[in-house]
Design an enzyme around this catalytic site. Structure first.
Site, PDB file in Angstrom:
ATOM      1  N   HIS A 175     -37.796  31.428  16.529  1.00  0.00           N
ATOM      2  CA  HIS A 175     -38.470  32.132  17.616  1.00  0.00           C
ATOM      3  C   HIS A 175     -39.703  32.867  17.073  1.00  0.00           C
ATOM      4  CE1 HIS A 175     -38.561  34.502  21.457  1.00  0.00           C
ATOM      5  NE2 HIS A 175     -39.196  35.349  20.659  1.00  0.00           N
ATOM      6  N   GLU A 176     -39.477  33.676  16.046  1.00  0.00           N
ATOM      7  CA  GLU A 176     -40.604  34.464  15.512  1.00  0.00           C
ATOM      8  C   GLU A 176     -41.662  33.551  14.885  1.00  0.00           C
ATOM      9  OE1 GLU A 176     -40.780  37.333  16.613  1.00  0.00           O
ATOM     10  OE2 GLU A 176     -38.682  37.534  17.199  1.00  0.00           O
ATOM     11  N   GLU A 223     -44.953  34.194  24.354  1.00  0.00           N
ATOM     12  CA  GLU A 223     -43.505  33.965  24.431  1.00  0.00           C
ATOM     13  C   GLU A 223     -43.208  32.477  24.682  1.00  0.00           C
ATOM     14  OE1 GLU A 223     -41.693  36.369  23.513  1.00  0.00           O
ATOM     15  OE2 GLU A 223     -39.680  35.703  24.048  1.00  0.00           O
ATOM     16  N   HIS A 263     -44.081  32.460  17.450  1.00  0.00           N
ATOM     17  CA  HIS A 263     -45.141  33.462  17.621  1.00  0.00           C
ATOM     18  C   HIS A 263     -46.141  33.363  16.462  1.00  0.00           C
ATOM     19  CE1 HIS A 263     -43.531  35.679  21.032  1.00  0.00           C
ATOM     20  NE2 HIS A 263     -42.380  35.926  20.431  1.00  0.00           N
TER      21      HIS A 263
HETATM   22 ZN    ZN Z   1     -40.670  36.675  21.426  1.00  0.00          ZN
END
Ligand code: ZN
Length: 515
Positions: A277-278, A308, A281
């Site tokens: 997830h990170e 996101e 980003h």
């Molecule tokens: Zn996030």
């Protein structure tokens, strides 16, 4: 003085060159806050907290003063009269966004900025203690203050024509998005999501998740995570992966993108999903044209929701997909000699990665029910801002909604309306960006699958370069050239819709739950 490596010094700088230099200086100040913030969440000793708060406030007020300075205003006006800038499509878009940011910053009186900063520092502190003691009454006065200040803030910012107070706050996170549009899409999503979640709840199938508790030493998880992130294309020469209580991504500037994750010895894939997830980003940050455009809108992410969408795409659409596990499980088996890991099969892991089950806690929720958590927060923050819902009635309204939407009883406000930090720091209008991320990710994903027909085979082979290349060209490279709604139309040919997310969930949950 200049040597052969310096650019020639011009005595007469164009206003646009001077403006870009000013913006770079402001971004440099902001990047100091970024580095300090990262350190605060990772390595800073606890006793340094008061000094850190002073450091952050000193640097951010310097940056704010510089942004609202008369000189920046004059430079923007001079550029707007310069056809060399306005006649160039890219630079004109850059300049419009600079004007937008400058105006929003100058509309806020310094006294209100200070009041908001203080109220949010006090609010977060009170929230932490109140949550610990499950004492909503102790937090409520802070929430009342923060709502009042944010109403004032919205008035200063200006409510767009035909819009509402909420829109002025939403603009900080999702430029160009409106509450009315969110209501339209969320209502449609809710209409299809609720029966789907009910059908899953009534299904006799229950994926096996016991493998998640196969114990695996943190160092081995860390090595595996790093190898996956490298494979995804995250550049470790311009980034790091560390540990923090709440995983995040901080990118102070060009060449510096820092991710954190958290490891648990009894959740085999927990750290991996957080890391992916990170890294989603982080890949966006590394893909923005920051080297040339540091401090300029064209070098920045276009919205929180689009940010996101990148993290959720890698975490969920890739990382919870069967092709990914067809590649990742053999990798894990090769790196980890634990017999229980050696005995795992792709089908079990894939099913276990996609459990849908109502959870009281937003951050522990699955891809489907998560969105109900967001709609609840969106509706309640709208009602509190408009005054339709008194702060004292928040816990009751929250618990009723959790019962209706998820069929769960909320045992305490700490597990209910006080679980998230956002409202305590005065962030109203932030929550919808999480579901926007899911929606944009699904809508982009449908387009990507059509444009990259061998995507599954590539992922199955651990080749993420075609996907990353697509994201670089279609999302990352643009910075803020397009707003999120514009980007969505440009990429998918359609306005934002709930349909791709529903189709994606149905396609995945069908074979797992027989729904
Ligand atoms: Zn996030």
């Amino acid at each position: 003085m200049s040597d052969s490596t310096s650019p020639p010094v011009s005595t007469v700088d164009s206003p646009y060159a001077e403006l870009q230099r000013e913006l770079r200086h402001i971004a440099t100040l902001q990047s100091i806050s970024g580095t300090l913030g990262w350190d605060q969440e990772t390595y800073m000793p606890p006793a340094a907290a008061p000094l850190r708060a002073e450091q952050l406030s000193a640097v951010s007020s310097l940056a704010h003063e510089r942004l609202i300075s008369a000189r920046v205003g004059e430079l923007i006006a001079a550029c707007e009269a310069d056809t060399a800038v306005t006649g160039d499509e890219d630079e004109a878009a850059n300049l419009r966004a600079i004007r937008h940011d400058h105006e929003r910053a100058t509309r806020l009186p310094t006294s209100l900025v200070r009041e908001l900063a203080e109220a949010s520092a006090l609010g977060m502190h009170a929230w932490r203690e109140a949550r610990e003691r499950n004492d909503f009454a102790a937090f409520a006065p802070h929430l009342v203050t923060l709502l009042g200040l944010n109403r004032q803030r919205a008035e200063c910012m200006g409510v767009p024509e035909g819009g509402e107070t909420y829109d002025a706050l939403l603009e900080d996170y999702e430029p160009g998005m409106r509450a009315a549009e969110l209501r339209r899409v969320f209502t449609a999503l809710r209409g299809e999501l609720t029966p789907l979640i009910r059908a899953v709840a009534e299904s006799p199938h229950r994926p096996d998740t016991s493998w998640q508790s196969i114990p695996l030493a943190v160092e081995r998880q860390a090595a595996f995570n790093r190898s996956v992130l490298e494979r995804m294309g995250f550049d470790f020469s311009a980034g790091r992966l560390d540990v923090s209580a709440h995983p995040f991504c901080e990118s102070p500037g060009p060449g510096d993108t820092r991710l954190t994750t958290r490891y648990s010895e009894d959740e085999l894939a927990g750290a991996l999903t957080a890391s992916m997830h990170e890294a989603g980003h982080g890949l966006y940050e590394q893909g923005l044209p920051k080297a040339a455009r540091f401090g300029q809108p064209l070098g920045e992410a276009t919205s929180t929701g689009i940010h996101e969408s990148q993290s959720r795409m890698w975490e969920n659409f890739v990382g919870r997909g069967r092709p990914f596990w067809e590649w990742a499980l053999p990798q894990m088996k090769r790196d980890v000699e634990v017999p229980a890991v050696q005995a795992l099969d792709v089908e079990t892991v894939w099913r276990g990665m996609n459990v849908v089950a109502p959870n009281l806690v937003r951050i522990e929720s699955d891809e489907a029910t998560y969105n109900l958590h967001i709609m609840l927060r969106f509706d309640l923050e709208l009602a509190m801002l408009s005054g339709d819902l008194a702060v004292a009635d928040l816990p009751g309204a929250w618990n009723d909604r959790i019962r209706a939407d998820l069929g769960l009883e909320v045992p305490s406000d700490a597990m209910g309306c006080m679980q998230d930090i956002h409202w305590s720091m005065g962030a109203f209008g932030y929550f919808p960006t999480y579901t926007l991320g899911n929606l944009y990710a699904a809508q982009f994903w449908a387009t990507i699958r059509a444009e990259l027909p061998s995507l599954d085979e590539e992922i199955r082979a651990g080749d993420f370069a075609p996907l990353l290349g697509w994201l670089r060209a279609n999302v990352h490279a643009h910075g803020r050239r397009y707003t999120a709604p514009e980007l969505c139309r440009r990429i998918t040919g359609q306005p934002l819709s709930h349909e791709p997310l529903i189709a994606y969930l149905r396609e995945k949950l069908g074979p797992i739950y027989g729904v």
